[in-house]
Design an enzyme around this catalytic site. Structure first.
Site, PDB file in Angstrom:
ATOM      1  N   HIS A  43      64.939 -30.124  15.085  1.00 26.03           N
ATOM      2  CA  HIS A  43      66.179 -29.318  15.164  1.00 26.03           C
ATOM      3  C   HIS A  43      65.889 -27.829  14.975  1.00 26.03           C
ATOM      4  O   HIS A  43      66.749 -27.080  14.518  1.00 26.03           O
ATOM      5  CB  HIS A  43      67.219 -29.752  14.116  1.00 26.03           C
ATOM      6  CG  HIS A  43      67.424 -31.225  14.036  1.00 26.03           C
ATOM      7  ND1 HIS A  43      68.419 -31.887  14.715  1.00 26.03           N
ATOM      8  CD2 HIS A  43      66.737 -32.185  13.359  1.00 26.03           C
ATOM      9  CE1 HIS A  43      68.347 -33.181  14.456  1.00 26.03           C
ATOM     10  NE2 HIS A  43      67.328 -33.386  13.644  1.00 26.03           N
ATOM     11  N   SER A  58      56.868  -2.083  28.885  1.00 25.42           N
ATOM     12  CA  SER A  58      58.209  -1.766  29.365  1.00 25.42           C
ATOM     13  C   SER A  58      58.167  -0.357  29.938  1.00 25.42           C
ATOM     14  O   SER A  58      57.377   0.481  29.496  1.00 25.42           O
ATOM     15  CB  SER A  58      59.184  -1.834  28.192  1.00 25.42           C
ATOM     16  OG  SER A  58      60.243  -0.936  28.372  1.00 25.42           O
ATOM     17  N   LYS A 113      56.607  -1.801  23.547  1.00 27.14           N
ATOM     18  CA  LYS A 113      56.709  -3.198  24.001  1.00 27.14           C
ATOM     19  C   LYS A 113      55.381  -3.809  24.454  1.00 27.14           C
ATOM     20  O   LYS A 113      54.543  -3.145  25.054  1.00 27.14           O
ATOM     21  CB  LYS A 113      57.712  -3.308  25.157  1.00 27.14           C
ATOM     22  CG  LYS A 113      59.163  -3.161  24.758  1.00 27.14           C
ATOM     23  CD  LYS A 113      59.626  -4.118  23.668  1.00 27.14           C
ATOM     24  CE  LYS A 113      59.858  -5.522  24.169  1.00 27.14           C
ATOM     25  NZ  LYS A 113      61.011  -5.607  25.056  1.00 27.14           N
ATOM     26  N   GLU A 122      56.826 -16.148  30.378  1.00 28.86           N
ATOM     27  CA  GLU A 122      58.218 -16.091  30.850  1.00 28.86           C
ATOM     28  C   GLU A 122      58.306 -16.469  32.324  1.00 28.86           C
ATOM     29  O   GLU A 122      59.233 -17.162  32.758  1.00 28.86           O
ATOM     30  CB  GLU A 122      58.782 -14.688  30.656  1.00 28.86           C
ATOM     31  CG  GLU A 122      59.002 -14.320  29.200  1.00 28.86           C
ATOM     32  CD  GLU A 122      59.369 -12.852  29.069  1.00 28.86           C
ATOM     33  OE1 GLU A 122      60.558 -12.551  29.063  1.00 28.86           O
ATOM     34  OE2 GLU A 122      58.447 -12.017  29.009  1.00 28.86           O
ATOM     35  N   LYS A 154      58.241 -28.935  54.424  1.00 30.67           N
ATOM     36  CA  LYS A 154      56.978 -28.316  54.031  1.00 30.67           C
ATOM     37  C   LYS A 154      57.121 -27.096  53.122  1.00 30.67           C
ATOM     38  O   LYS A 154      56.323 -26.907  52.207  1.00 30.67           O
ATOM     39  CB  LYS A 154      56.181 -27.944  55.294  1.00 30.67           C
ATOM     40  CG  LYS A 154      55.579 -29.171  55.964  1.00 30.67           C
ATOM     41  CD  LYS A 154      54.950 -28.858  57.298  1.00 30.67           C
ATOM     42  CE  LYS A 154      55.972 -28.780  58.409  1.00 30.67           C
ATOM     43  NZ  LYS A 154      56.747 -30.029  58.645  1.00 30.67           N
TER      44      LYS A 154
HETATM   45  N1  ARG Z   1      56.913 -28.922  63.547  1.00 28.54           N
HETATM   46  C1  ARG Z   1      57.353 -30.265  63.454  1.00 28.54           C
HETATM   47  C2  ARG Z   1      57.597 -30.655  61.985  1.00 28.54           C
HETATM   48  O1  ARG Z   1      57.179 -29.954  61.153  1.00 28.54           O
HETATM   49  C3  ARG Z   1      56.363 -31.195  64.048  1.00 28.54           C
HETATM   50  C4  ARG Z   1      56.965 -32.405  64.641  1.00 28.54           C
HETATM   51  C5  ARG Z   1      57.800 -32.046  65.791  1.00 28.54           C
HETATM   52  N2  ARG Z   1      58.258 -33.189  66.472  1.00 28.54           N
HETATM   53  C6  ARG Z   1      59.193 -33.130  67.416  1.00 28.54           C
HETATM   54  N3  ARG Z   1      59.546 -34.213  67.962  1.00 28.54           N
HETATM   55  N4  ARG Z   1      59.747 -31.993  67.746  1.00 28.54           N
HETATM   56  O2  ARG Z   1      58.200 -31.644  61.672  1.00 28.54           O
END
Ligand code: ARG
Length: 458
Positions: free
Chosen positions: A156, A278, A284, A291, A326
């Site tokens: 706590h 700072s 500082k 952080e 991605k």
């Molecule tokens: N750039 C696409 C991706 O990252 C690759 C696959 C694309 N496939 C398609 N049928 N257009 O998913």
């Protein structure tokens, strides 16, 4: 912009379509995996007689040349290309002619991107695992140096019982140990199932050897269903959850370091090179690195929500939505690596102020449980001992002294069981040493934890 996939349509797209459709700015990072995948694909097709041996050799040497040239900077990745797969195929065809056009037989970008990203995940797990090992090493070394350093243990955020700084550090080592096992666990599932050969979604009419192609790329088996193979991103979710948990751990450690470095605590000090100043306050010395690691945790959590939301309600099989997978993945991987690297250094260089820790531990009647335990050893049932110890704490509070400073005669008013040995028993060092149960804070118990952690470092 004209496209390799021109056919049904003229392949000429509006600028806005190019802009929204393109993933090259993000997936350019995959060029090595993309080329490795294509080399394996060419080898497999040659073995199966789908393309000739000479054609495969031309494709493979062309691909190797492209990889070398991208790596050396001789070949710039075209920012106007649609994605890395199209870019590599186009350069290959420009360089070796029509043979380059054979590479995409019995394959689709859908299984290609699934393959490339899975290879990325597997490789990055290895490098994160390696970094965690380095962090575990510095935590274990720092702990060994601080086995006898006493600090207040909190519950706590109130002083609870004395612990060693080593015990506190090793708690984090245990978190990172679990992180390692989570990574190893999800990597195992990734390696078992290569998606390549699923093609667009339904498999192919060509006589391919998926197991062979998978084995060339380090996979131990293949995804069993082609529709699942091209749309599966479970491993993204698993890896990004494991990364979010790592960030949660580094964020907790960040918070402690930030707190310990305050004037109020003064438990640790960071060397100047690891702090920032700072622009207005000349005095500082800010713990920005900790952080920032705490702050970046929010983004890594957000990335996990991002992939879960992208995948939610997505019908089979490949949909362009998945292209959004991605950016958050790469961001989480890069952020986690940077933060672990930062902690490897911060833990190592952090200067421990043993005196301040000890002085702080002397406050707050942190050895009250030890007083109760003492009475239990002398024959009093624990609940009664707890009550007597509480009364003594209250008495000492009024008197303005610590438990270990109260004269024995005064102790006697509370219980005849208390004798001369009480002061020695309540000394904070004794309190820590006596917590020798497995996993406890005694030096020998912490040493066992350190030894365990050293055995799991690969
Ligand atoms: N750039 C696409 C991706 O990252 C690759 C696959 C694309 N496939 C398609 N049928 N257009 O998913």
């Amino acid at each position: 912009m004209d496209k390799l996939w021109a056919g049904r349509t003229a392949g000429t797209t509006a600028n806005l379509v190019d802009e929204i459709n393109s993933s090259i700015a993000v997936d350019r990072r995959l060029y090595k995996r993309d080329i490795a995948g294509s080399i394996a694909h060419a080898k497999m097709m040659a073995k199966q007689g789908i393309i000739g041996q000479r054609e495969a050799e031309a494709i493979i040497s062309g691909l190797k040349g492209i990889e070398e040239d991208i790596t050396s900077g001789k070949l710039a990745i075209d920012p106007t290309a649609e994605d890395i797969h199209m870019f590599v195929e186009k350069v290959l065809t420009d360089r070796i002619g029509d043979t380059g056009k054979m590479l995409h037989t019995a394959r689709s970008r859908n299984d290609q991107v699934a393959l490339d990203t899975k290879m990325y995940c597997i490789e990055e797990i290895d490098s994160i695992d390696y970094l965690i090992d380095q962090l575990l090493k510095v935590l274990a070394d720092k702990a060994e140096k601080n086995l006898e350093v006493i600090m207040p243990g909190y519950t706590h955020m109130q002083h609870a019982q004395p612990v060693s700084f080593a015990q506190h550090l090793m708690a984090y080592a245990m978190m990172f140990d679990r992180d390692k096992s989570r990574l190893v666990d999800c990597k195992k599932r990734m390696i078992e199932r290569s998606p390549i050969g699923a093609c667009a979604l339904a498999g192919t009419t060509f006589d391919i050897d998926r197991e062979y192609e998978a084995s060339l790329l380090g996979f131990t088996g293949i995804a069993m269903n082609s529709m699942d193979a091209v749309s599966d991103r479970d491993h993204f979710v698993e890896l990004m959850s494991a990364l979010a948990i790592i960030m949660m751990h580094t964020s907790r450690l960040s918070e402690e370091i930030i707190m310990w470095a305050t004037s109020e605590f003064g438990f640790v000090q960071l060397p100047d090179e690891y702090t920032t100043g700072s622009s207005i306050m000349p005095q500082k010395k800010n713990p920005d690195v900790a952080e920032l690691c705490r702050g970046k945790t929010g983004r890594v959590y957000g990335n996990l929500m991002s992939i879960l939301t992208t995948l939610k309600g997505m019908p089979l099989a490949y949909n362009k939505d998945i292209q959004e997978d991605k950016e958050p993945l790469f961001d989480s991987v890069e952020t986690v690596k940077l933060c672990i690297e930062a902690f490897i250094e911060i833990v190592d260089v952090m200067e421990v102020n043993e005196k301040n820790m000890y002085e702080s531990a002397r406050k707050g009647y942190i050895n009250a449980t030890d007083l109760a335990d003492y009475l239990v050893v002398k024959g009093m049932p624990f609940r009664d001992a707890y009550n007597v110890s509480g009364k003594i704490v209250s008495y000492c509070l009024g008197r303005g002294c610590a438990l270990e400073d109260l004269p024995v005669e005064e102790y006697k008013q509370f219980s005849d069981l208390i004798e001369e040995d009480i002061h020695q028993r309540l000394d904070l060092r004794t309190c820590v040493e006596k917590r020798n149960s497995a996993g406890g804070t005694s030096p020998s118990s912490v040493m066992k934890q350190i030894e365990y952690i050293r055995t799991i470092i690969d």
